[in-house]
Design a protein around this motif. Sequence first.
Motif, short mmCIF file in Angstrom:
data_model
loop_
_atom_site.label_atom_id
_atom_site.label_comp_id
_atom_site.label_asym_id
_atom_site.label_seq_id
_atom_site.Cartn_x
_atom_site.Cartn_y
_atom_site.Cartn_z
N ALA A 239 -22.76 -30.39 -0.50
CA ALA A 239 -23.68 -29.81 0.48
C ALA A 239 -25.11 -30.24 0.17
O ALA A 239 -25.57 -30.14 -0.97
N SER A 240 -25.81 -30.73 1.18
CA SER A 240 -27.18 -31.19 1.01
C SER A 240 -28.07 -30.05 0.53
O SER A 240 -27.96 -28.91 0.96
N ARG A 241 -28.98 -30.37 -0.39
CA ARG A 241 -30.00 -29.43 -0.83
C ARG A 241 -31.30 -29.63 -0.07
O ARG A 241 -32.24 -28.88 -0.25
N ARG A 242 -31.34 -30.63 0.81
CA ARG A 242 -32.56 -30.95 1.54
C ARG A 242 -32.45 -30.69 3.04
O ARG A 242 -33.45 -30.38 3.70
N HIS A 243 -31.24 -30.80 3.58
CA HIS A 243 -31.03 -30.67 5.02
C HIS A 243 -30.04 -29.54 5.27
O HIS A 243 -28.91 -29.57 4.77
N ALA A 244 -30.44 -28.56 6.06
CA ALA A 244 -29.57 -27.41 6.34
C ALA A 244 -28.34 -27.84 7.13
O ALA A 244 -28.41 -28.71 8.02
N ASP A 245 -27.20 -27.25 6.78
CA ASP A 245 -25.94 -27.47 7.49
C ASP A 245 -25.50 -28.94 7.51
O ASP A 245 -24.93 -29.42 8.48
N VAL A 246 -25.78 -29.63 6.42
CA VAL A 246 -25.38 -31.03 6.28
C VAL A 246 -24.57 -31.20 5.01
O VAL A 246 -24.92 -30.66 3.96
N LEU A 247 -23.47 -31.93 5.12
CA LEU A 247 -22.64 -32.27 3.98
C LEU A 247 -22.71 -33.78 3.76
O LEU A 247 -22.66 -34.56 4.71
N TRP A 248 -22.84 -34.17 2.49
CA TRP A 248 -22.77 -35.59 2.14
C TRP A 248 -21.34 -35.91 1.73
O TRP A 248 -20.74 -35.18 0.95
N MET A 249 -20.80 -37.01 2.24
CA MET A 249 -19.43 -37.42 1.92
C MET A 249 -19.40 -38.91 1.63
O MET A 249 -20.26 -39.67 2.07
N PHE B 11 -27.62 -31.70 -6.45
CA PHE B 11 -28.39 -30.85 -7.36
C PHE B 11 -29.88 -31.06 -7.11
O PHE B 11 -30.29 -32.05 -6.49
N GLU B 12 -30.67 -30.12 -7.57
CA GLU B 12 -32.12 -30.21 -7.49
C GLU B 12 -32.71 -30.30 -8.89
O GLU B 12 -32.28 -29.57 -9.79
N ASP C 25 -24.28 -29.61 -14.03
CA ASP C 25 -24.92 -28.38 -14.48
C ASP C 25 -26.38 -28.73 -14.72
O ASP C 25 -26.74 -29.26 -15.78
N VAL C 26 -27.21 -28.47 -13.72
CA VAL C 26 -28.59 -28.92 -13.80
C VAL C 26 -29.37 -28.12 -14.84
O VAL C 26 -30.33 -28.64 -15.44
N GLN C 27 -28.99 -26.86 -15.10
CA GLN C 27 -29.69 -26.06 -16.10
C GLN C 27 -29.55 -26.67 -17.49
O GLN C 27 -30.48 -26.62 -18.29
#
Length: 311
Positions: free
Chosen positions: A59-69, A108-109, A170-172
């Motif tokens: 799921a995109s962290r930049r664009h709402a309701d967008v999935l990257w595949m 991830f961000e 795991d970005v943390q």
Amino acid sequence: MRTVASAPPAARARRALPLCAALLLAACAAESPPPAHGSSQMAGMMLDPQLSEISGLAASRRHADVLWMHDDGGNPERLFAVSTHGDRLATLRIDGVTKTDWEDIAAFELDGRAYLLIADTGDNGGLRRSLQLHVIEEPAKLENARLKPAWSIAFRWPDGARDCEAVAVDVQRKQVLLISKKRRPPELFALPLMPAGNALQTATRLGALAGIPEPDAQTLRNSPARAKLQGQVTAADVSPDGRTLAVMTYRYLLLYPRAPRQTWAEAVAAKPRISDLPWLPQAEALGWSADGRSLYATGEFIPAPLYRIAP
């Protein structure tokens, strides 16, 4: 990775009948509220021929309701932006990399930027001496374009080749998690998300995944090939809050919660929450929604339903 043998036209038609009937359900589900806890709903239907071999979803962290595949090996180096209803919005070519067998993708961000990690880790024959992960910054616009990796990670396994179709970030901990596919039980490995320099990395084995269901006696008798496959891991993702590792097999969804002071090795050694996946044509793509409230899942053949699962 496509593992189902090619079927004759009549068999393919029979296999597609349930999906054709589900088209109306998909249209209704597109505007439905999120599924209730512990249930799933069809969010959409994937019909675009270019989406016929999807093996990774995030799921995109930049664009709402967008999935990257992305699709499987044997296809160009490309990403698809897909709506949460299953419609292809854009196709992006990835320059400067060679696609051997892309098998998973994670979003991830980091430092205020949205990234995608593509895992070129498939190895059905157990022959690859090194593998690659490519990190790409999400584009600002959803349009056909060409992108280059922000950085790449070349790595090897510590003790010989193995197939891997499940990768998470795991970005943390600035850590990449990888899960083997065909080993029993599946093994969990880790790599640094941002290694210093370009040297070949060696993945660190963290442990084994507990609780993978064994096939029942009837399945073993009636369909030994299916019994062998149903527990193989095909996708994984860490929830946006970093607390839960979701793992997909061809039949099951497993959730491994992690307590604040637990390591992932400790988390996957405990019994997971297990549920049956909704019907999918070769389940290979899974990712948490950006808000962490649900998971999206789809399969490798077209037409394919796109499910939203509330854990």
